[in-house]
Design a protein around this motif. Structure first.
Motif, short mmCIF file in Angstrom:
data_model
loop_
_atom_site.label_atom_id
_atom_site.label_comp_id
_atom_site.label_asym_id
_atom_site.label_seq_id
_atom_site.Cartn_x
_atom_site.Cartn_y
_atom_site.Cartn_z
N LEU A 185 0.81 -1.23 0.00
CA LEU A 185 0.00 0.00 0.00
C LEU A 185 0.84 1.27 0.00
N LEU A 186 1.78 1.37 0.94
CA LEU A 186 2.55 2.61 1.05
C LEU A 186 3.45 2.79 -0.17
N ALA A 187 4.07 1.72 -0.62
CA ALA A 187 4.94 1.80 -1.81
C ALA A 187 4.13 2.14 -3.05
N TRP A 188 2.98 1.50 -3.21
CA TRP A 188 2.14 1.79 -4.39
C TRP A 188 1.62 3.21 -4.36
N GLY A 189 1.16 3.62 -3.19
CA GLY A 189 0.61 4.97 -3.09
C GLY A 189 1.63 6.05 -3.42
N ASN A 190 2.88 5.83 -3.00
CA ASN A 190 3.93 6.82 -3.27
C ASN A 190 4.53 6.70 -4.67
N SER A 191 4.36 5.55 -5.32
CA SER A 191 5.06 5.31 -6.60
C SER A 191 4.13 5.26 -7.81
N ILE A 192 2.83 5.16 -7.59
CA ILE A 192 1.93 4.98 -8.72
C ILE A 192 1.96 6.20 -9.65
N GLY A 193 2.19 7.38 -9.07
CA GLY A 193 2.31 8.58 -9.89
C GLY A 193 3.53 8.52 -10.79
N ASP A 194 4.64 7.96 -10.26
CA ASP A 194 5.85 7.80 -11.07
C ASP A 194 5.59 6.91 -12.27
N LEU A 195 4.80 5.85 -12.08
CA LEU A 195 4.51 4.93 -13.16
C LEU A 195 3.87 5.65 -14.34
N PHE A 196 2.83 6.41 -14.07
CA PHE A 196 2.09 7.06 -15.15
C PHE A 196 2.86 8.24 -15.73
N SER A 197 3.55 8.99 -14.88
CA SER A 197 4.29 10.14 -15.39
C SER A 197 5.47 9.69 -16.25
N ASP A 198 6.19 8.64 -15.83
CA ASP A 198 7.34 8.17 -16.60
C ASP A 198 6.91 7.52 -17.91
N ILE A 199 5.80 6.78 -17.89
CA ILE A 199 5.31 6.18 -19.14
C ILE A 199 4.85 7.28 -20.10
N THR A 200 4.21 8.31 -19.55
CA THR A 200 3.79 9.44 -20.39
C THR A 200 4.99 10.13 -21.02
N ILE A 201 6.04 10.34 -20.22
CA ILE A 201 7.27 10.95 -20.75
C ILE A 201 7.87 10.08 -21.86
N ALA A 202 7.85 8.76 -21.66
CA ALA A 202 8.40 7.86 -22.67
C ALA A 202 7.60 7.93 -23.97
N ARG A 203 6.28 7.95 -23.85
CA ARG A 203 5.44 8.03 -25.04
C ARG A 203 5.62 9.33 -25.80
N GLN A 204 6.00 10.38 -25.07
CA GLN A 204 6.22 11.67 -25.72
C GLN A 204 7.59 11.75 -26.40
N GLY A 205 8.36 10.65 -26.33
CA GLY A 205 9.63 10.61 -27.03
C GLY A 205 10.85 10.83 -26.15
N TYR A 206 10.70 10.73 -24.82
CA TYR A 206 11.83 10.95 -23.91
C TYR A 206 12.03 9.75 -23.00
N PRO A 207 12.21 8.54 -23.54
CA PRO A 207 12.35 7.35 -22.69
C PRO A 207 13.62 7.37 -21.84
N ARG A 208 14.71 8.00 -22.36
CA ARG A 208 15.93 8.07 -21.55
C ARG A 208 15.71 8.89 -20.29
N MET A 209 14.98 9.98 -20.42
CA MET A 209 14.65 10.80 -19.25
C MET A 209 13.83 10.00 -18.26
N ALA A 210 12.89 9.19 -18.77
CA ALA A 210 12.02 8.40 -17.90
C ALA A 210 12.81 7.35 -17.14
N ILE A 211 13.72 6.65 -17.82
CA ILE A 211 14.49 5.59 -17.15
C ILE A 211 15.48 6.19 -16.16
N ALA A 212 16.00 7.39 -16.48
CA ALA A 212 16.90 8.06 -15.54
C ALA A 212 16.16 8.43 -14.26
N ALA A 213 14.91 8.87 -14.42
CA ALA A 213 14.09 9.21 -13.25
C ALA A 213 13.81 7.97 -12.40
#
Length: 579
Positions: free
Chosen positions: A460-488
């Motif tokens: 619960l605590l890990a998911w709650g704190n990290s679920i935003g990272d999942l969607f934001s990083d995938i969105t960044i990758a889809r926008q053409g910046y996968p290296r930035m996403a993996i670095a994050a």
């Protein structure tokens, strides 16, 4: 963040349904989640432990300080409230709400599913509050601070911005470490988030857009993270952390920051490239500014517009579910806007809102003094007569009046950057307050469902704190910046691990003779550490073997690995897998 908030709702509701299906009422008689005091046999209502003499014995043990609060599930439902009220381990040391006593004593034991459902809804709200504060107020003010200090892009990225992105994890860890009963919650959350980010988030980025990883930064981050994991393994093995080890965590992160800076300098010299500062105040907006001057707004209009969190153009484009969630989130956003100033160096006026900023000096100071340490300091009486909060109100009223009558609506004052430090401070206090409530609520869930703090932390605590990272990083990758996403993915969790444990334990050293005892949950902790270490070793070996190409197949492997980890962790928690 909206997608992340919605995901938080779904997984929490799913978790609640699962728990309620198991029936926490029946759990008192035959609990599905494991054993008590290491016993492998299920609990039975026919057991003698539920008779009156056993209850008296439990109360005697509780009064002597040897009985844990988790013993409440050994009793009949009618005895729960008395046990919770008389057992020292059931009492909370911080926070505003006693969730366990509220659920046990505030409702008849046959209606226990009702407060659980209410608590899950409240937990969603708390996670939303935490995410909104960190993303919309804490991070922008940190960016403004780093701009005012003229920090380079790399230094700001691994210091202030890393703190901004990791604020929920770090402050949750600090709160959890403040109570020995919940320290494992922090360990579970930090390792659980690490596994989630390095498998599900990294795998999601690969599935969204296969790409070639930047080799040197990737290897650097993985090596430092493996070092942090190994260090924590040693701490858990010896079940203690001393002052030198706590400082060592912070020193290791300082070495990491230094390495990032040196690597960046070498890379720039090698490429002979000149990069503008990330926080340059110049932008294309000046080129397209309207040549027609806008009519100045009145003070009232500025205040009302500043407090309105709804963008009408965006509102018209969105679907009904988004609008419903936005309406539910409005009280949080309005409260935060009233209390926390935000300085935005990308805007021409740096987000100077004269009436609102003056109001925030008053409201933000009051809210902070009345929430810090659950309002303890705010309610103190000076000479037994004058409350501290009234003194704060008087001082801030005078200060706000001085600022209001010596500034203009159209032009920010020269000291406007000070508001970024105020916003930073106010955000810290509110994030810490919300994190305290989340930790207390998760501990109550753990007692009710007989779940260890470690498993609550890694889920619960890990998911709650990290679920935003999942969607934001995938969105960044889809926008053409996968290296930035993996670095994050890797850069953020290094900060969370080293600061989450190092800073949290350092704060507790004065109260524990410079040695902090850390109890572990046996096999579950080793599964947690081993799983994270194995996922890092897999990436450290397989990604270079593939020529640093992160393909969809490897993304699928990472996601499947995480699912297997969660299944094994839950089976271990249920004592199906054991030594």
């Amino acid at each position: 963040m909206m997608a992340g908030d919605a995901a938080v709702i779904w997984f929490l509701l799913g978790w609640t349904v699962t728990c309620i299906v198991t029936d926490p009422l029946a759990a008192a008689e035959s609990y599905p989640f494991g054993t008590v005091a290491g016993k492998s046999e299920p609990y039975s209502s026919k057991s003698s432990i539920f008779n009156g003499s056993s209850f008296s014995l439990l109360l005697e043990e509780g009064s002597s300080g040897t009985m844990e609060c988790r013993g409440v599930i050994q009793l009949n439902g009618s005895q729960w409230c008395s046990f919770v009220k008389t057992t020292e381990d059931c009492k909370i040391d911080s926070g505003f709400i006693d969730y366990l006593q509220g659920a046990i004593c505030g409702f008849h034991h046959n209606l226990l599913p009702l407060p659980i459902v209410l608590y899950v809804i409240w937990l969603v709200y708390l996670f939303t509050f935490l995410g909104a504060t960190a993303e919309d107020f804490f991070c922008p003010n940190l960016a403004a601070i780093s701009a005012s200090l003229k920090l380079s892009h790399n230094v700001a990225g691994v210091t202030f911005l890393a703190l901004g992105n990791g604020a929920p994890d770090v402050f949750s860890a600090i709160v959890a470490f403040s109570d020995p009963r919940t320290a494992n919650l922090a360990i579970g959350a930090l390792f659980g988030a690490g596994i989630f980010v390095t498998t599900v988030v990294a795998g999601g980025v690969a599935l969204a857009r296969p790409f070639t990883v930047a080799s040197r930064p990737f290897l650097r981050d993985v090596i430092f993270y493996m070092a942090a994991v190994f260090w924590t393994f040693v701490v858990l093995y010896f079940q203690s952390i001393d002052l030198g080890q706590a400082l060592g965590y912070l020193a290791l992160y300082a070495v990491y920051v230094f390495t990032v800076i040196i690597s960046s300098i070498i890379y720039k010299k090698g490429k002979n490239q000149a990069h503008d500062s990330l926080y340059s105040t110049e932008s294309e907006t000046s080129e397209y500014q309207s040549l027609i001057g806008e009519e100045p707004k009145s003070t009232k209009s500025i205040l009302l517009d500043s407090l309105n969190p709804i963008d009408l153009q965006k509102w018209r484009r969105k679907h009904l579910p988004w609008k419903i969630f936005k309406c539910l989130k409005l009280p949080i956003e309005i409260l935060l806007r009233i209390c926390i100033p935000v300085v935005d160096s990308d805007q021409e006026d740096h987000n100077w809102k004269r009436p609102l900023n003056c109001l925030q000096i008053i409201t933000g100071s009051l809210v902070c003094i009345l929430t810090f340490k659950s309002g303890y300091y705010g309610l103190l009486l000076i000479y037994g007569q004058f409350p501290v909060w009234a003194l704060v109100l008087l001082i801030t009223l005078i200060l706000a009046a001085l600022i209001f009558f010596t500034t203009k609506n159209e032009e920010p004052p020269k000291y406007h950057c000070v508001f970024s430090f105020l916003g930073f401070l106010f955000s810290i206090v509110l994030i810490n307050t919300v994190a305290t409530e989340i930790v207390n609520l998760l501990r109550a869930f753990g007692i009710i469902f007989n779940l260890s703090n470690t498993v609550l932390g890694l889920t619960l605590l890990a998911w709650g704190n990290s679920i935003g990272d999942l969607f934001s990083d995938i969105t960044i990758a889809r926008q053409g910046y996968p290296r930035m996403a993996i670095a994050a993915c890797f850069g953020g969790i290094i900060f969370n691990m080293l600061f989450g444990i190092g800073l949290s334990s350092l704060f507790q050293m004065p109260y524990n003779n410079n040695v902090l005892e850390i109890k572990h949950d046996g096999l579950l902790d080793w599964i947690l550490v081993g799983s994270l270490g194995l996922s890092l070793i897999m990436s450290f070996i397989f990604i270079p073997v593939q020529g640093f190409k992160l393909k969809r197949l490897y993304g699928i492997i990472l996601v499947v690995y995480y699912i297997m980890f969660v299944v094994v962790a839950l089976l271990t928690e249920a004592n199906i897998i054991h030594l």
